[in-house]
Design a protein around this motif. Structure first.
Motif, PDB file in Angstrom:
ATOM      1  N   GLY A 391     -43.962  62.159 -10.242  1.00 25.72           N
ATOM      2  CA  GLY A 391     -42.800  62.550  -9.446  1.00 25.72           C
ATOM      3  C   GLY A 391     -41.726  63.269 -10.218  1.00 25.72           C
ATOM      4  O   GLY A 391     -41.028  64.119  -9.680  1.00 25.72           O
ATOM      5  N   GLU A 392     -41.561  62.913 -11.465  1.00 19.91           N
ATOM      6  CA  GLU A 392     -40.566  63.562 -12.310  1.00 19.91           C
ATOM      7  C   GLU A 392     -40.928  63.209 -13.749  1.00 19.91           C
ATOM      8  O   GLU A 392     -41.768  62.331 -13.986  1.00 19.91           O
ATOM      9  CB  GLU A 392     -39.162  63.080 -11.955  1.00 19.91           C
ATOM     10  CG  GLU A 392     -39.049  61.578 -11.963  1.00 19.91           C
ATOM     11  CD  GLU A 392     -37.636  61.084 -11.695  1.00 19.91           C
ATOM     12  OE1 GLU A 392     -36.683  61.680 -12.202  1.00 19.91           O
ATOM     13  OE2 GLU A 392     -37.518  60.062 -11.006  1.00 19.91           O
ATOM     14  N   PRO A 393     -40.297  63.869 -14.704  1.00 16.46           N
ATOM     15  CA  PRO A 393     -40.620  63.500 -16.083  1.00 16.46           C
ATOM     16  C   PRO A 393     -40.252  62.041 -16.311  1.00 16.46           C
ATOM     17  O   PRO A 393     -39.221  61.578 -15.825  1.00 16.46           O
ATOM     18  CB  PRO A 393     -39.713  64.415 -16.919  1.00 16.46           C
ATOM     19  CG  PRO A 393     -39.302  65.527 -16.012  1.00 16.46           C
ATOM     20  CD  PRO A 393     -39.287  64.940 -14.626  1.00 16.46           C
ATOM     21  N   ASP A 415     -49.077  59.698 -17.434  1.00 16.73           N
ATOM     22  CA  ASP A 415     -48.007  60.468 -16.818  1.00 16.73           C
ATOM     23  C   ASP A 415     -48.660  61.694 -16.185  1.00 16.73           C
ATOM     24  O   ASP A 415     -49.168  62.563 -16.893  1.00 16.73           O
ATOM     25  CB  ASP A 415     -47.003  60.860 -17.911  1.00 16.73           C
ATOM     26  CG  ASP A 415     -45.890  61.759 -17.395  1.00 16.73           C
ATOM     27  OD1 ASP A 415     -45.817  62.010 -16.179  1.00 16.73           O
ATOM     28  OD2 ASP A 415     -45.087  62.220 -18.236  1.00 16.73           O
ATOM     29  N   THR A 416     -48.676  61.734 -14.856  1.00 17.18           N
ATOM     30  CA  THR A 416     -49.471  62.735 -14.142  1.00 17.18           C
ATOM     31  C   THR A 416     -48.574  63.798 -13.515  1.00 17.18           C
ATOM     32  O   THR A 416     -47.766  63.499 -12.650  1.00 17.18           O
ATOM     33  CB  THR A 416     -50.290  62.058 -13.031  1.00 17.18           C
ATOM     34  OG1 THR A 416     -49.389  61.469 -12.084  1.00 17.18           O
ATOM     35  CG2 THR A 416     -51.194  60.974 -13.593  1.00 17.18           C
ATOM     36  N   TRP A 418     -48.200  66.990 -11.152  1.00 15.82           N
ATOM     37  CA  TRP A 418     -48.787  67.788 -10.079  1.00 15.82           C
ATOM     38  C   TRP A 418     -47.748  67.976  -8.997  1.00 15.82           C
ATOM     39  O   TRP A 418     -46.607  67.529  -9.152  1.00 15.82           O
ATOM     40  CB  TRP A 418     -50.077  67.143  -9.545  1.00 15.82           C
ATOM     41  CG  TRP A 418     -49.937  65.754  -8.992  1.00 15.82           C
ATOM     42  CD1 TRP A 418     -49.641  64.612  -9.685  1.00 15.82           C
ATOM     43  CD2 TRP A 418     -50.096  65.354  -7.628  1.00 15.82           C
ATOM     44  NE1 TRP A 418     -49.609  63.531  -8.837  1.00 15.82           N
ATOM     45  CE2 TRP A 418     -49.874  63.955  -7.569  1.00 15.82           C
ATOM     46  CE3 TRP A 418     -50.415  66.038  -6.450  1.00 15.82           C
ATOM     47  CZ2 TRP A 418     -49.960  63.235  -6.376  1.00 15.82           C
ATOM     48  CZ3 TRP A 418     -50.507  65.316  -5.280  1.00 15.82           C
ATOM     49  CH2 TRP A 418     -50.280  63.942  -5.240  1.00 15.82           C
ATOM     50  N   GLN A 419     -48.109  68.648  -7.907  1.00 20.08           N
ATOM     51  CA  GLN A 419     -47.157  68.978  -6.843  1.00 20.08           C
ATOM     52  C   GLN A 419     -47.843  68.895  -5.483  1.00 20.08           C
ATOM     53  O   GLN A 419     -49.070  68.921  -5.407  1.00 20.08           O
ATOM     54  CB  GLN A 419     -46.682  70.427  -6.997  1.00 20.08           C
ATOM     55  CG  GLN A 419     -46.206  70.812  -8.368  1.00 20.08           C
ATOM     56  CD  GLN A 419     -45.875  72.298  -8.442  1.00 20.08           C
ATOM     57  OE1 GLN A 419     -46.742  73.154  -8.315  1.00 20.08           O
ATOM     58  NE2 GLN A 419     -44.611  72.600  -8.656  1.00 20.08           N
ATOM     59  N   THR A 420     -47.029  68.878  -4.428  1.00 19.73           N
ATOM     60  CA  THR A 420     -47.577  68.961  -3.080  1.00 19.73           C
ATOM     61  C   THR A 420     -48.535  70.156  -3.008  1.00 19.73           C
ATOM     62  O   THR A 420     -49.623  70.073  -2.428  1.00 19.73           O
ATOM     63  CB  THR A 420     -46.440  69.160  -2.042  1.00 19.73           C
ATOM     64  OG1 THR A 420     -45.475  68.133  -2.230  1.00 19.73           O
ATOM     65  CG2 THR A 420     -46.976  69.108  -0.626  1.00 19.73           C
ATOM     66  N   ASP A 504     -41.604  74.930 -12.548  1.00 20.22           N
ATOM     67  CA  ASP A 504     -41.173  73.937 -13.533  1.00 20.22           C
ATOM     68  C   ASP A 504     -41.033  74.583 -14.909  1.00 20.22           C
ATOM     69  O   ASP A 504     -41.848  75.425 -15.290  1.00 20.22           O
ATOM     70  CB  ASP A 504     -42.212  72.809 -13.653  1.00 20.22           C
ATOM     71  CG  ASP A 504     -42.034  71.748 -12.582  1.00 20.22           C
ATOM     72  OD1 ASP A 504     -41.320  72.017 -11.599  1.00 20.22           O
ATOM     73  OD2 ASP A 504     -42.610  70.656 -12.725  1.00 20.22           O
ATOM     74  N   LEU A 516     -42.862  68.493 -19.633  1.00 17.95           N
ATOM     75  CA  LEU A 516     -42.227  69.094 -18.459  1.00 17.95           C
ATOM     76  C   LEU A 516     -40.720  68.951 -18.601  1.00 17.95           C
ATOM     77  O   LEU A 516     -40.223  67.897 -18.991  1.00 17.95           O
ATOM     78  CB  LEU A 516     -42.695  68.395 -17.181  1.00 17.95           C
ATOM     79  CG  LEU A 516     -44.043  68.842 -16.591  1.00 17.95           C
ATOM     80  CD1 LEU A 516     -44.051  70.346 -16.393  1.00 17.95           C
ATOM     81  CD2 LEU A 516     -45.227  68.422 -17.426  1.00 17.95           C
ATOM     82  N   ARG A 519     -37.391  71.150 -12.939  1.00 17.21           N
ATOM     83  CA  ARG A 519     -37.480  72.403 -12.191  1.00 17.21           C
ATOM     84  C   ARG A 519     -36.709  73.483 -12.936  1.00 17.21           C
ATOM     85  O   ARG A 519     -35.743  73.194 -13.633  1.00 17.21           O
ATOM     86  CB  ARG A 519     -36.879  72.217 -10.799  1.00 17.21           C
ATOM     87  CG  ARG A 519     -37.549  71.145  -9.971  1.00 17.21           C
ATOM     88  CD  ARG A 519     -38.947  71.488  -9.563  1.00 17.21           C
ATOM     89  NE  ARG A 519     -39.008  72.745  -8.854  1.00 17.21           N
ATOM     90  CZ  ARG A 519     -40.148  73.281  -8.394  1.00 17.21           C
ATOM     91  NH1 ARG A 519     -41.298  72.664  -8.591  1.00 17.21           N
ATOM     92  NH2 ARG A 519     -40.138  74.413  -7.754  1.00 17.21           N
ATOM     93  N   LYS A 613     -36.054  61.851  -5.460  1.00 22.83           N
ATOM     94  CA  LYS A 613     -35.630  62.873  -6.421  1.00 22.83           C
ATOM     95  C   LYS A 613     -34.104  63.014  -6.391  1.00 22.83           C
ATOM     96  O   LYS A 613     -33.495  63.066  -5.324  1.00 22.83           O
ATOM     97  CB  LYS A 613     -36.276  64.211  -6.089  1.00 22.83           C
ATOM     98  CG  LYS A 613     -37.774  64.214  -6.296  1.00 22.83           C
ATOM     99  CD  LYS A 613     -38.293  65.618  -6.377  1.00 22.83           C
ATOM    100  CE  LYS A 613     -39.808  65.717  -6.284  1.00 22.83           C
ATOM    101  NZ  LYS A 613     -40.612  64.558  -6.512  1.00 22.83           N
TER     102      LYS A 613
HETATM  103  C1  6R9 Z   1     -46.619  64.763  -6.829  1.00 25.71           C
HETATM  104  C2  6R9 Z   1     -45.222  65.213  -6.523  1.00 25.71           C
HETATM  105  C3  6R9 Z   1     -43.444  68.205  -7.431  1.00 25.71           C
HETATM  106  C4  6R9 Z   1     -42.440  68.353  -8.557  1.00 25.71           C
HETATM  107  C5  6R9 Z   1     -42.986  69.121  -9.732  1.00 25.71           C
HETATM  108  C6  6R9 Z   1     -42.136  68.559 -10.856  1.00 25.71           C
HETATM  109  C7  6R9 Z   1     -41.978  67.106 -10.487  1.00 25.71           C
HETATM  110  C8  6R9 Z   1     -44.009  65.618 -10.491  1.00 25.71           C
HETATM  111  C9  6R9 Z   1     -44.150  65.077 -12.592  1.00 25.71           C
HETATM  112  C10 6R9 Z   1     -43.068  65.975 -12.426  1.00 25.71           C
HETATM  113  C11 6R9 Z   1     -42.631  65.909 -14.686  1.00 25.71           C
HETATM  114  C12 6R9 Z   1     -44.416  64.586 -13.921  1.00 25.71           C
HETATM  115  N1  6R9 Z   1     -43.014  66.265 -11.115  1.00 25.71           N
HETATM  116  N2  6R9 Z   1     -44.710  64.879 -11.377  1.00 25.71           N
HETATM  117  N3  6R9 Z   1     -42.307  66.381 -13.471  1.00 25.71           N
HETATM  118  N4  6R9 Z   1     -43.630  65.046 -14.926  1.00 25.71           N
HETATM  119  N5  6R9 Z   1     -45.408  63.724 -14.162  1.00 25.71           N
HETATM  120  O1  6R9 Z   1     -44.252  64.642  -7.009  1.00 25.71           O
HETATM  121  O2  6R9 Z   1     -45.133  66.290  -5.693  1.00 25.71           O
HETATM  122  O3  6R9 Z   1     -43.001  65.995  -4.355  1.00 25.71           O
HETATM  123  O4  6R9 Z   1     -44.236  68.220  -4.479  1.00 25.71           O
HETATM  124  O5  6R9 Z   1     -42.937  67.321  -6.432  1.00 25.71           O
HETATM  125  O6  6R9 Z   1     -42.100  67.058  -9.063  1.00 25.71           O
HETATM  126  O7  6R9 Z   1     -40.891  69.172 -10.884  1.00 25.71           O
HETATM  127  O8  6R9 Z   1     -42.814  70.511  -9.556  1.00 25.71           O
HETATM  128  P1  6R9 Z   1     -43.812  66.962  -5.153  1.00 25.71           P
END
Ligand code: 6R9
Length: 651
Positions: A391-393, A415-416, A418-420, A504, A516, A519, A613
């Motif tokens: 979801g975030e770093p 720590d995964t 990815w994005q929608t 990102d 990461l 954004r 977020k």
């Molecule tokens: C799965 C999800 C995507 C945005 C992504 C980034 C941030 C998600 C992260 C991360 C750093 C991680 N993000 N995982 N940043 N490390 N492990 O969250 O999808 O709601 O579309 O958000 O979230 O900025 O571009 P979504």
């Protein structure tokens, strides 16, 4: 591009953590996956798709990229996604395995086996078909975390009717605009749910949405969850227990093309109109299953998995519904909040169900840190084997706490990133294979290709901050934006032609691991130096008195932008006369004097979207002394008033 950042916030966190040899010896993922994918990327994905999924008709081509950036994966293949997620496990003899351990917030429970889930999905598919839903029709789903949400999604998938799940916390207006954009034919909702020990309602929002518009909707299917009284529109509204209860259990599933639309999911969008992210069937399911299996080290006969995300978000789509069910694993679904009746609810669930793999978000971890170790300390968490974050770093401090307090300093933490839009995980360590590095999402998964580039699109060397791009198409990639193909091309494929722009910031460290940086609109430029909000936040959070921090770049006459920080202190910590000075010094020490915030405000809460977020845009408004912009996606709009009130007092 100059990068003045360093690895902040490493406080008590180790720099790296080697895989445990016993874990590694039994790990699902093997280092050979990287070699295989590097040698023959498409062959690798073809093997995953064939091994993990059951196809009615095998595909003849792995990828057709001739219409780039519109991809076609597993061309010619046909499958039914719902059959892959339930029926085939029953056919394989695993019908008695628990699919869902459901726990309602009030403590009511339901245990649903794969055989029962298969029957429920078939009945729901028949009920939807009886309401006129056919392949290609859209169905909106507005439900809390109850088993019917999973059943509804799979029933749509079974019929080839793309679903559009709208998070149950969204307003009637947000719901209406999403129903209208997708032109949904049916809405599936419920009377209400439970939150923080109190009954809530959902149906009234659907009624309000439909009163104002959304003429495409012919029926509303209503689950009875909490018995709250509901208004009823005769001829339109239908009780789920009537329609699904009366429907037969026999249903012939049709196989659909690999590229048949599976769902639309609207991203919350910090600015502008929400984007309807479109995902299709074969490629999406293949990558969801592949990542669930390898990143979580899952064996269906052994594990009890729990992803705390709501199905209203992409994490709930890929890692509650499609990935885990395609693999046939047992999982926990919990309806409510983590602090009801007390702050140990999650840990009591881990103990009760023997959860082995837990997947949650840094914001939740930091909240638990704020509450204190006493709550997890009340429970036996020794069943846990793997912990995930998304979801975030995740700042190294929170990473280290997660591993130490929840994982007994034993479990890998993945720590995964990815994005929608990406549909499934893209950058993540593999447990048992990768030497872990707190704070970094580390390496593209086997089969995924990523780079960090500068403004001109040139790959950057180690230590330099730039933009994250994905350089090769991947199976679960979005296939476009619903009804707006041009916006898809413009948003993701125009900034760096031929490559996917993730939005990102990122950098690689001396080992080549990817960090990461938030954004790109969260990357600040102070006196020509590139600073990341995430890294300064991480530095602040590494201070023993800070529970949570949000940093924004505020316009500054002298330096272009200046760093402004908002911090929540840990339970028990009081703001003293020296707190702010001490925190500024601490950031100076962790990152460098350039990163010292111009001002630091101690606040009680931070403005967050419903997906957790932090809305930095609103904090920027406060930092720059402007009226606050659109607050409709905030969980609690009054947070902004409190922050402003506090601001005036401290001036
Ligand atoms: C799965 C999800 C995507 C945005 C992504 C980034 C941030 C998600 C992260 C991360 C750093 C991680 N993000 N995982 N940043 N490390 N492990 O969250 O999808 O709601 O579309 O958000 O979230 O900025 O571009 P979504």
């Amino acid at each position: 591009m100059t990068d003045t950042t360093s690895q902040a916030g490493t406080g008590h966190a180790p720099r790296t953590v080697d895989p445990d040899p016993d874990f590694a010896a039994q790990a699902v993922a093997q280092a050979a996956l990287y070699e295989e994918a590097d040698t023959d990327r498409l062959g690798f994905w073809a093997r995953q798709a064939r091994e993990l999924l059951t196809w009615d008709t095998d595909f003849t081509q792995t990828l057709d990229w001739s219409g780039a950036p519109f991809a076609k994966w597993f061309v010619g293949g046909r499958l039914n996604v719902a059959v892959n997620c339930v029926d085939r496990h029953v056919e394989a003899g695993d019908g008695d395995r628990v699919a869902l351990h459901f726990e309602g917030e009030p403590g009511d429970t339901r245990t649903i086996t794969y055989a029962e889930l298969a029957a429920d999905v078939r009945r729901a598919a028949n009920a939807l078909a009886a309401l006129g839903v056919q392949a290609g029709d859209r169905v909106a789903i507005y439900l809390p975390m109850i088993p019917e949400a999973v059943v509804a999604m799979l029933a749509c998938a079974r019929l080839g009717a793309p679903h559009s799940v709208v998070f149950g916390g969204f307003s009637a207006d947000a719901l209406r605009s999403r129903i209208e954009d997708a032109e949904a034919k049916v809405v599936i909702t419920c009377d209400g749910s439970y939150r923080r020990g109190k009954p809530t309602t959902l149906k009234p929002a659907v009624d309000a949405a439909l009163a104002k518009g959304a003429p495409s909707v012919t029926n509303v299917l209503v689950v009875r969850r909490n018995g709250e009284a509901v208004d009823w529109t005769e001829g339109r509204d239908v009780w789920w227990h009537d329609a699904v209860g009366a429907a037969g259990e026999e249903h012939e599933a049709q196989a659909f093309d690999a590229e048949h639309p599976l769902y639309i999911l609207y991203t919350s969008g910090t600015t502008g109109k929400p984007k309807g992210i479109l995902h299709t069937s074969g490629g999406y399911l293949a990558q969801a299953a592949y990542t669930t299996k390898n990143v979580f080290d899952l064996r269906p006969e052994r594990d009890v998995y729990w992803c705390t995300a709501d199905v209203g978000w992409v994490t709930g789509h890929s890692y509650v519904v499609y990935g885990p069910l395609a693999l046939g694993v047992t999982q926990v679904v919990y309806e409510g909040t983590p602090d009801t009746p007390d702050k140990d609810r999650w840990w009591s669930l881990v103990e009760k169900y023997g959860v082995t793999v837990l997947y949650t978000a840094p914001t939740a971890i930091r909240t638990c840190m704020k509450w204190g170790e006493e709550y997890p300390g009340r429970h036996d968490l020794s069943s846990l084997r793997v912990l995930g974050s998304v979801g975030e770093p995740i700042n190294p401090e929170a990473w280290a706490w997660y591993r130490r307090v929840i994982g007994a300093d034993r479990t890998p933490v993945v720590d995964t990133w990815w994005q929608t839009e990406t549909g499934a995980m893209m950058i993540s360590p593999l447990p048992g294979v990768t030497t872990l590095k707190p704070g970094s999402a580390q390496v593209p998964l086997p089969g995924v290709a990523a780079e960090v580039v500068d403004d001109a699109g040139e790959p950057l060397g180690h230590g330099q901050a730039g933009y994250l791009v994905l350089t090769e198409p991947w199976p679960s990639m979005l296939r476009g934006l619903w009804g707006d193909p041009q916006r898809y091309v413009d948003t993701y494929w125009s900034r760096f032609p031929g490559r996917y722009f993730a939005g990102d910031g990122a950098k690689r460290d001396e080992d080549g691991d990817i960090w990461l940086l938030g954004r790109v609109d969260d990357v600040m430029n102070v006196s020509g130096h590139r600073l990341s909000t995430a890294e300064i936040e991480s530095a602040l959070v590494s201070h023993p008195t800070v529970a949570e921090a949000a940093v924004v770049g505020a316009t500054d006459e002298t330096t272009g932008q200046a760093v402004v920080a908002f911090v929540i202190l840990r339970g028990g910590a009081q703001e003293g006369p020296d707190t702010v000075r001490e925190l500024r010094e601490h950031v100076g020490q962790e990152i460098g004097p350039i990163a010292k915030p111009r001002s630091i405000m101690v606040v009680a809460e931070l403005p967050k979207t419903r997906s957790g977020k932090i809305m930095r845009r609103l904090l920027r408004d406060v930092a720059e002394n402007r009226a606050t912009g659109d607050v409709t996606t905030l969980t609690d709009a009054s947070v902004m008033d409190t922050i402003r009130a506090g601001m005036t007092r401290s001036e």
